[in-house]
Design an enzyme around this catalytic site. Structure first.
Site, PDB file in Angstrom:
ATOM      1  N   TRP A 149       0.822  -1.355   0.211  1.00 55.07           N
ATOM      2  CA  TRP A 149       0.070   0.053   0.070  1.00 55.07           C
ATOM      3  C   TRP A 149       0.841   1.311  -0.137  1.00 55.07           C
ATOM      4  O   TRP A 149       0.255   2.521  -0.130  1.00 55.07           O
ATOM      5  CB  TRP A 149      -0.849  -0.088   1.258  1.00 55.07           C
ATOM      6  N   ASN A 150       2.059   1.293   0.220  1.00 59.11           N
ATOM      7  CA  ASN A 150       2.933   2.511   0.497  1.00 59.11           C
ATOM      8  C   ASN A 150       3.229   3.031  -0.665  1.00 59.11           C
ATOM      9  O   ASN A 150       3.343   4.482  -0.484  1.00 59.11           O
ATOM     10  CB  ASN A 150       4.210   2.187   1.124  1.00 59.11           C
ATOM     11  N   LYS A 173      -2.803  -7.584  -8.262  1.00 58.50           N
ATOM     12  CA  LYS A 173      -3.607  -7.230  -7.067  1.00 58.50           C
ATOM     13  C   LYS A 173      -3.247  -6.277  -6.347  1.00 58.50           C
ATOM     14  O   LYS A 173      -2.196  -6.266  -5.747  1.00 58.50           O
ATOM     15  CB  LYS A 173      -3.794  -8.524  -6.199  1.00 58.50           C
ATOM     16  N   PRO A 174      -4.005  -5.218  -6.458  1.00 59.34           N
ATOM     17  CA  PRO A 174      -3.422  -3.933  -5.233  1.00 59.34           C
ATOM     18  C   PRO A 174      -3.762  -4.260  -4.022  1.00 59.34           C
ATOM     19  O   PRO A 174      -4.392  -5.269  -3.465  1.00 59.34           O
ATOM     20  CB  PRO A 174      -4.273  -2.842  -5.758  1.00 59.34           C
ATOM     21  N   SER A 176      -5.465  -4.268  -0.251  1.00 59.09           N
ATOM     22  CA  SER A 176      -6.791  -4.268   0.177  1.00 59.09           C
ATOM     23  C   SER A 176      -7.046  -2.805   0.728  1.00 59.09           C
ATOM     24  O   SER A 176      -8.041  -2.252   0.512  1.00 59.09           O
ATOM     25  CB  SER A 176      -7.096  -5.393   1.043  1.00 59.09           C
ATOM     26  N   GLY A 226       6.266  -6.185  -0.713  1.00 64.01           N
ATOM     27  CA  GLY A 226       5.587  -6.075   0.688  1.00 64.01           C
ATOM     28  C   GLY A 226       6.813  -6.448   1.568  1.00 64.01           C
ATOM     29  O   GLY A 226       7.787  -6.380   1.355  1.00 64.01           O
ATOM     30  N   SER A 227       6.134  -7.138   2.710  1.00 66.40           N
ATOM     31  CA  SER A 227       6.907  -7.440   3.694  1.00 66.40           C
ATOM     32  C   SER A 227       7.656  -8.564   3.645  1.00 66.40           C
ATOM     33  O   SER A 227       7.044  -9.603   2.916  1.00 66.40           O
ATOM     34  CB  SER A 227       5.990  -7.423   5.392  1.00 66.40           C
ATOM     35  N   GLU A 248      10.429  -8.208  -3.642  1.00 71.00           N
ATOM     36  CA  GLU A 248      11.044  -6.978  -3.138  1.00 71.00           C
ATOM     37  C   GLU A 248      10.418  -6.733  -1.657  1.00 71.00           C
ATOM     38  O   GLU A 248       9.414  -6.412  -1.526  1.00 71.00           O
ATOM     39  CB  GLU A 248      10.501  -5.919  -3.834  1.00 71.00           C
ATOM     40  N   LEU A 249      11.188  -7.002  -0.937  1.00 67.66           N
ATOM     41  CA  LEU A 249      10.749  -7.120   0.862  1.00 67.66           C
ATOM     42  C   LEU A 249      11.117  -6.174   1.567  1.00 67.66           C
ATOM     43  O   LEU A 249      11.624  -4.962   1.141  1.00 67.66           O
ATOM     44  CB  LEU A 249      11.104  -8.502   1.139  1.00 67.66           C
ATOM     45  N   CYS A 282      10.180   1.904   1.518  1.00 68.61           N
ATOM     46  CA  CYS A 282      11.407   0.648   1.820  1.00 68.61           C
ATOM     47  C   CYS A 282      12.803   1.184   1.702  1.00 68.61           C
ATOM     48  O   CYS A 282      13.664   0.807   2.370  1.00 68.61           O
ATOM     49  CB  CYS A 282      11.053  -0.392   0.602  1.00 68.61           C
ATOM     50  N   GLU A 380      11.742  -3.027  11.267  1.00 64.79           N
ATOM     51  CA  GLU A 380      11.438  -1.839  10.263  1.00 64.79           C
ATOM     52  C   GLU A 380       9.976  -1.131  10.919  1.00 64.79           C
ATOM     53  O   GLU A 380       9.124  -1.870  10.870  1.00 64.79           O
ATOM     54  CB  GLU A 380      10.907  -2.566   8.981  1.00 64.79           C
TER      55      GLU A 380
HETATM   56  P1  NAD Z   1       2.318  -6.591   3.120  1.00 65.44           P
HETATM   57  O1  NAD Z   1       3.316  -7.770   3.023  1.00 65.44           O
HETATM   58  O2  NAD Z   1       1.285  -6.777   4.343  1.00 65.44           O
HETATM   59  O3  NAD Z   1       1.081  -6.698   1.918  1.00 65.44           O
HETATM   60  C1  NAD Z   1       1.488  -6.592   0.580  1.00 65.44           C
HETATM   61  C2  NAD Z   1       0.662  -7.311  -0.364  1.00 65.44           C
HETATM   62  O4  NAD Z   1       0.211  -8.694  -0.133  1.00 65.44           O
HETATM   63  C3  NAD Z   1      -0.842  -6.410  -0.274  1.00 65.44           C
HETATM   64  O5  NAD Z   1      -1.374  -6.594  -1.370  1.00 65.44           O
HETATM   65  C4  NAD Z   1      -1.393  -7.860   0.487  1.00 65.44           C
HETATM   66  O6  NAD Z   1      -2.924  -7.809   0.353  1.00 65.44           O
HETATM   67  C5  NAD Z   1      -0.720  -9.038  -0.048  1.00 65.44           C
HETATM   68  N1  NAD Z   1      -0.919 -10.247   0.951  1.00 65.44           N
HETATM   69  C6  NAD Z   1      -0.842 -10.172   2.322  1.00 65.44           C
HETATM   70  N2  NAD Z   1      -0.941 -11.766   2.748  1.00 65.44           N
HETATM   71  C7  NAD Z   1      -1.021 -12.396   1.566  1.00 65.44           C
HETATM   72  C8  NAD Z   1      -0.784 -13.688   1.380  1.00 65.44           C
HETATM   73  N3  NAD Z   1      -0.763 -14.586   2.265  1.00 65.44           N
HETATM   74  N4  NAD Z   1      -0.649 -14.206   0.022  1.00 65.44           N
HETATM   75  C9  NAD Z   1      -0.529 -13.370  -0.956  1.00 65.44           C
HETATM   76  N5  NAD Z   1      -0.620 -11.885  -0.927  1.00 65.44           N
HETATM   77  C10 NAD Z   1      -0.742 -11.549   0.490  1.00 65.44           C
HETATM   78  O7  NAD Z   1       2.988  -5.377   3.075  1.00 65.44           O
HETATM   79  P2  NAD Z   1       2.516  -3.963   3.346  1.00 65.44           P
HETATM   80  O8  NAD Z   1       2.208  -3.742   4.648  1.00 65.44           O
HETATM   81  O9  NAD Z   1       1.470  -3.572   2.214  1.00 65.44           O
HETATM   82  O10 NAD Z   1       3.699  -2.934   2.817  1.00 65.44           O
HETATM   83  C11 NAD Z   1       4.997  -2.567   3.486  1.00 65.44           C
HETATM   84  C12 NAD Z   1       5.892  -3.521   3.339  1.00 65.44           C
HETATM   85  O11 NAD Z   1       6.304  -3.503   1.824  1.00 65.44           O
HETATM   86  C13 NAD Z   1       7.126  -3.182   4.287  1.00 65.44           C
HETATM   87  O12 NAD Z   1       7.737  -4.253   4.631  1.00 65.44           O
HETATM   88  C14 NAD Z   1       8.385  -2.278   3.247  1.00 65.44           C
HETATM   89  O13 NAD Z   1       9.649  -2.593   3.451  1.00 65.44           O
HETATM   90  C15 NAD Z   1       7.814  -3.432   2.053  1.00 65.44           C
HETATM   91  N6  NAD Z   1       8.122  -2.552   0.820  1.00 65.44           N
HETATM   92  C16 NAD Z   1       9.183  -3.250  -0.114  1.00 65.44           C
HETATM   93  C17 NAD Z   1       9.837  -2.466  -1.259  1.00 65.44           C
HETATM   94  C18 NAD Z   1      11.045  -3.091  -1.723  1.00 65.44           C
HETATM   95  O14 NAD Z   1      11.267  -2.797  -2.902  1.00 65.44           O
HETATM   96  N7  NAD Z   1      11.845  -3.876  -1.367  1.00 65.44           N
HETATM   97  C19 NAD Z   1       9.121  -1.599  -1.647  1.00 65.44           C
HETATM   98  C20 NAD Z   1       7.761  -1.065  -0.986  1.00 65.44           C
HETATM   99  C21 NAD Z   1       7.561  -1.424   0.169  1.00 65.44           C
END
Ligand code: NAD
Length: 478
Positions: A149-150, A173-174, A176, A226-227, A248-249, A282, A380
């Site tokens: 979402w960020n 999938k964006p 939620s 994501g995370s 990309e975590l 990130c 983080e």
């Molecule tokens: P998140 O991991 O909670 O969610 C990311 C996405 O994954 C969302 O679309 C969510 O709906 C989906 N998701 C959640 N559970 C899932 C599952 N079990 N199976 C499949 N999809 C699932 O991350 P967030 O809180 O939205 O974003 C913040 C995180 O993203 C931070 O940790 C940040 O460091 C990371 N991030 C990393 C980069 C990078 O380039 N390394 C860039 C931006 C953000």
């Protein structure tokens, strides 16, 4: 409450069972609208639409595919103001940043189209006579993209543009919490006349729709940002059918500020980065190791910077706002819990620390007297919170910087460029920024270090992630 639609096979529709999720305005907490919650049937329809579109799309000459990417870029520019206002409304981005983000999204499509023209094969010399051996680069197939979402608008472009530029089709999938942004992006893409099924955008929860997408047998590549925790469960879901996964975590990026650093220049770059997008970056600074000789001055200037920011409601596109809210109540609570834990472990609150009841704001915060072992320094935070740690030993600080489960990037500030360059091989990070911080279309981002990811995104390196390298061997001797 308005109801929005998913984009599947060139058409717009709700979830097959009518299920929806509510998205909110983070500046006020008010409900904005209902977005479909994709079912297993919806995910399947989207993936099969991408699969069906793949042969024709991948078979187009590059120049023909590029015409569609240029039309998408033009459609984004034509709708940039509306897209930017939606970023302000649903994500809490200040308008001044949001408009540039939308223009950056348009650039991604143009840059990827132009970069795709450079894709070539490689001939491999072999000792056998009358034999031609070469590597042919081909689109990998159907890509599933799951984004955080960020950075909702730019992240949508970062995923889709390179993948379709080199001939893949996709389902995205964006997140939620702010998926209306992704669904509106799909409406803009549809205006370009892109063939049905090349891009599909579904919405829904990560645990259900995201997991179904990551495990679907007709998906060839999973691209996730994501995370690290979610990344691990996606890797497990993708493992059953051995999908290539570009991940990309998370990060907790160290900043090393040496005694000879240009502190004003450093703060101009990193304090901005710390509070821009409410610290939800990130690549932003996670923990600062500041040499004892400049520590107090650095902290005082950081405080002044934080207190000079205009924090406010972004939802109307107010151009005077520097920093908006965090994305959700859940994230606001997480960030304030980190502040509380740092204070309980002995940190000093130099400024900020407060959270709003209306909307999801956290004041720009600077914590001093922090230690490397504190929870707020080791995890983080992903918020507008600067964690300042004093150091004395220039060798030991490298050990501290590397002592993390993450390895996304590192920042070094010193006027001694020789010292900076010598640190590059010692820092265990996917990117090292010395006296600057920038990310352009040309630069690849991402790392395979520890829990921060797998593979690259952006630049020519990122484009190549979406291509299979096929070995061809021809005996022409008869
Ligand atoms: P998140 O991991 O909670 O969610 C990311 C996405 O994954 C969302 O679309 C969510 O709906 C989906 N998701 C959640 N559970 C899932 C599952 N079990 N199976 C499949 N999809 C699932 O991350 P967030 O809180 O939205 O974003 C913040 C995180 O993203 C931070 O940790 C940040 O460091 C990371 N991030 C990393 C980069 C990078 O380039 N390394 C860039 C931006 C953000």
């Amino acid at each position: 409450m308005p109801e929005y639609k998913m984009y599947i096979n060139g058409g717009f529709r709700g979830a097959s069972d009518g299920g929806t999720l509510t998205t909110r305005n983070p500046s006020t907490g008010e409900a904005l609208g209902a977005v479909p919650s994709a079912t297993a049937d919806d995910v399947n329809d989207a993936v099969l639409a991408a699969r069906a579109a793949f042969p024709a799309w991948s078979g187009l000459p590059q120049a023909e595919r590029n015409k569609f990417l240029f039309k998408i870029a033009a459609a984004i520019r034509e709708n940039a103001d509306e897209m930017a206002l939606l970023e302000c409304l649903e994500h809490g981005t200040p308008y001044r940043d949001a408009f540039g983000v939308c223009m950056g999204a348009a650039d991604k499509f143009e840059w990827s189209a132009n970069a795709a023209l450079r894709i070539k094969g490689d001939e491999i010399p072999v000792p056998n006579p009358d034999t031609l051996t070469y590597i042919k680069r081909e689109p990998a197939g159907v890509c599933a993209f799951i984004i955080p979402w960020n950075l909702p608008t730019i992240m949508t472009a970062v995923k889709i543009a390179p993948a379709i530029a080199v001939g893949n089709t996709c389902v995205l999938k964006p997140p939620s919490v702010n998926s209306r942004i992704g669904l509106f992006f799909a409406e803009v893409i549809a205006k370009s006349g892109l063939p049905a099924g090349v891009v599909n955008v579904i919405s829904g929860s990560g645990a259900v729709s995201g997991a179904l997408l990551a495990s679907h047998p007709e998906v060839d590549i999973v691209g996730f940002t994501g995370s690290s925790e979610t990344g691990k469960s996606i890797l497990k879901a993708a493992a059953d059918t051995v999908k290539k996964s570009v991940m990309e975590l998370g990060g907790n990026n160290p900043v090393l500020v040496f005694a000879d650093a240009d502190v004003d220049a450093c703060l101009k770059v990193l304090a901005w980065r710390q509070f821009n997008n409410s610290g939800q970056h990130c690549s932003g600074p996670g923990r600062y190791y500041v040499h004892e000789s400049v520590y107090d001055g650095f902290a005082a200037k950081f405080k002044a910077y934080a207190e000079n920011l205009t924090v406010g409601d972004t939802s109307g596109g107010d151009k005077s706002v520097d920093m908006g809210p965090l994305v959700s109540r859940e994230h606001q609570t997480k960030v304030t819990d980190y502040i509380k834990s740092a204070l309980s472990e002995g940190a000093t609150l130099l400024t900020g620390g407060t959270a709003s009841e209306t909307g999801y704001f956290v004041a720009p915060t600077v914590l001093t007297n922090c230690a490397h072992g504190m929870k707020a320094a080791r995890e983080e935070i992903f918020g507008p919170v600067a964690v300042l740690i004093k150091f004395t030993d220039a060798d030991d600080v490298v050990r501290l910087a590397n002592d993390s489960r993450f390895g996304l990037c590192a920042h070094v500030w010193t006027r001694d460029i020789s010292r900076g360059l010598k640190l590059i091989p010692k820092l265990s990070a996917g990117a090292v920024f010395i006296n600057c911080q920038m990310l352009t279309n040309e630069q690849p981002w991402g790392t395979s270090i520890r829990e921060s990811g797998i593979g690259k995104e952006g630049g020519d390196y990122g484009l190549r992630e979406f291509l299979d390298e096929k070995l061809v061997c021809v005996n022409y001797g008869g």
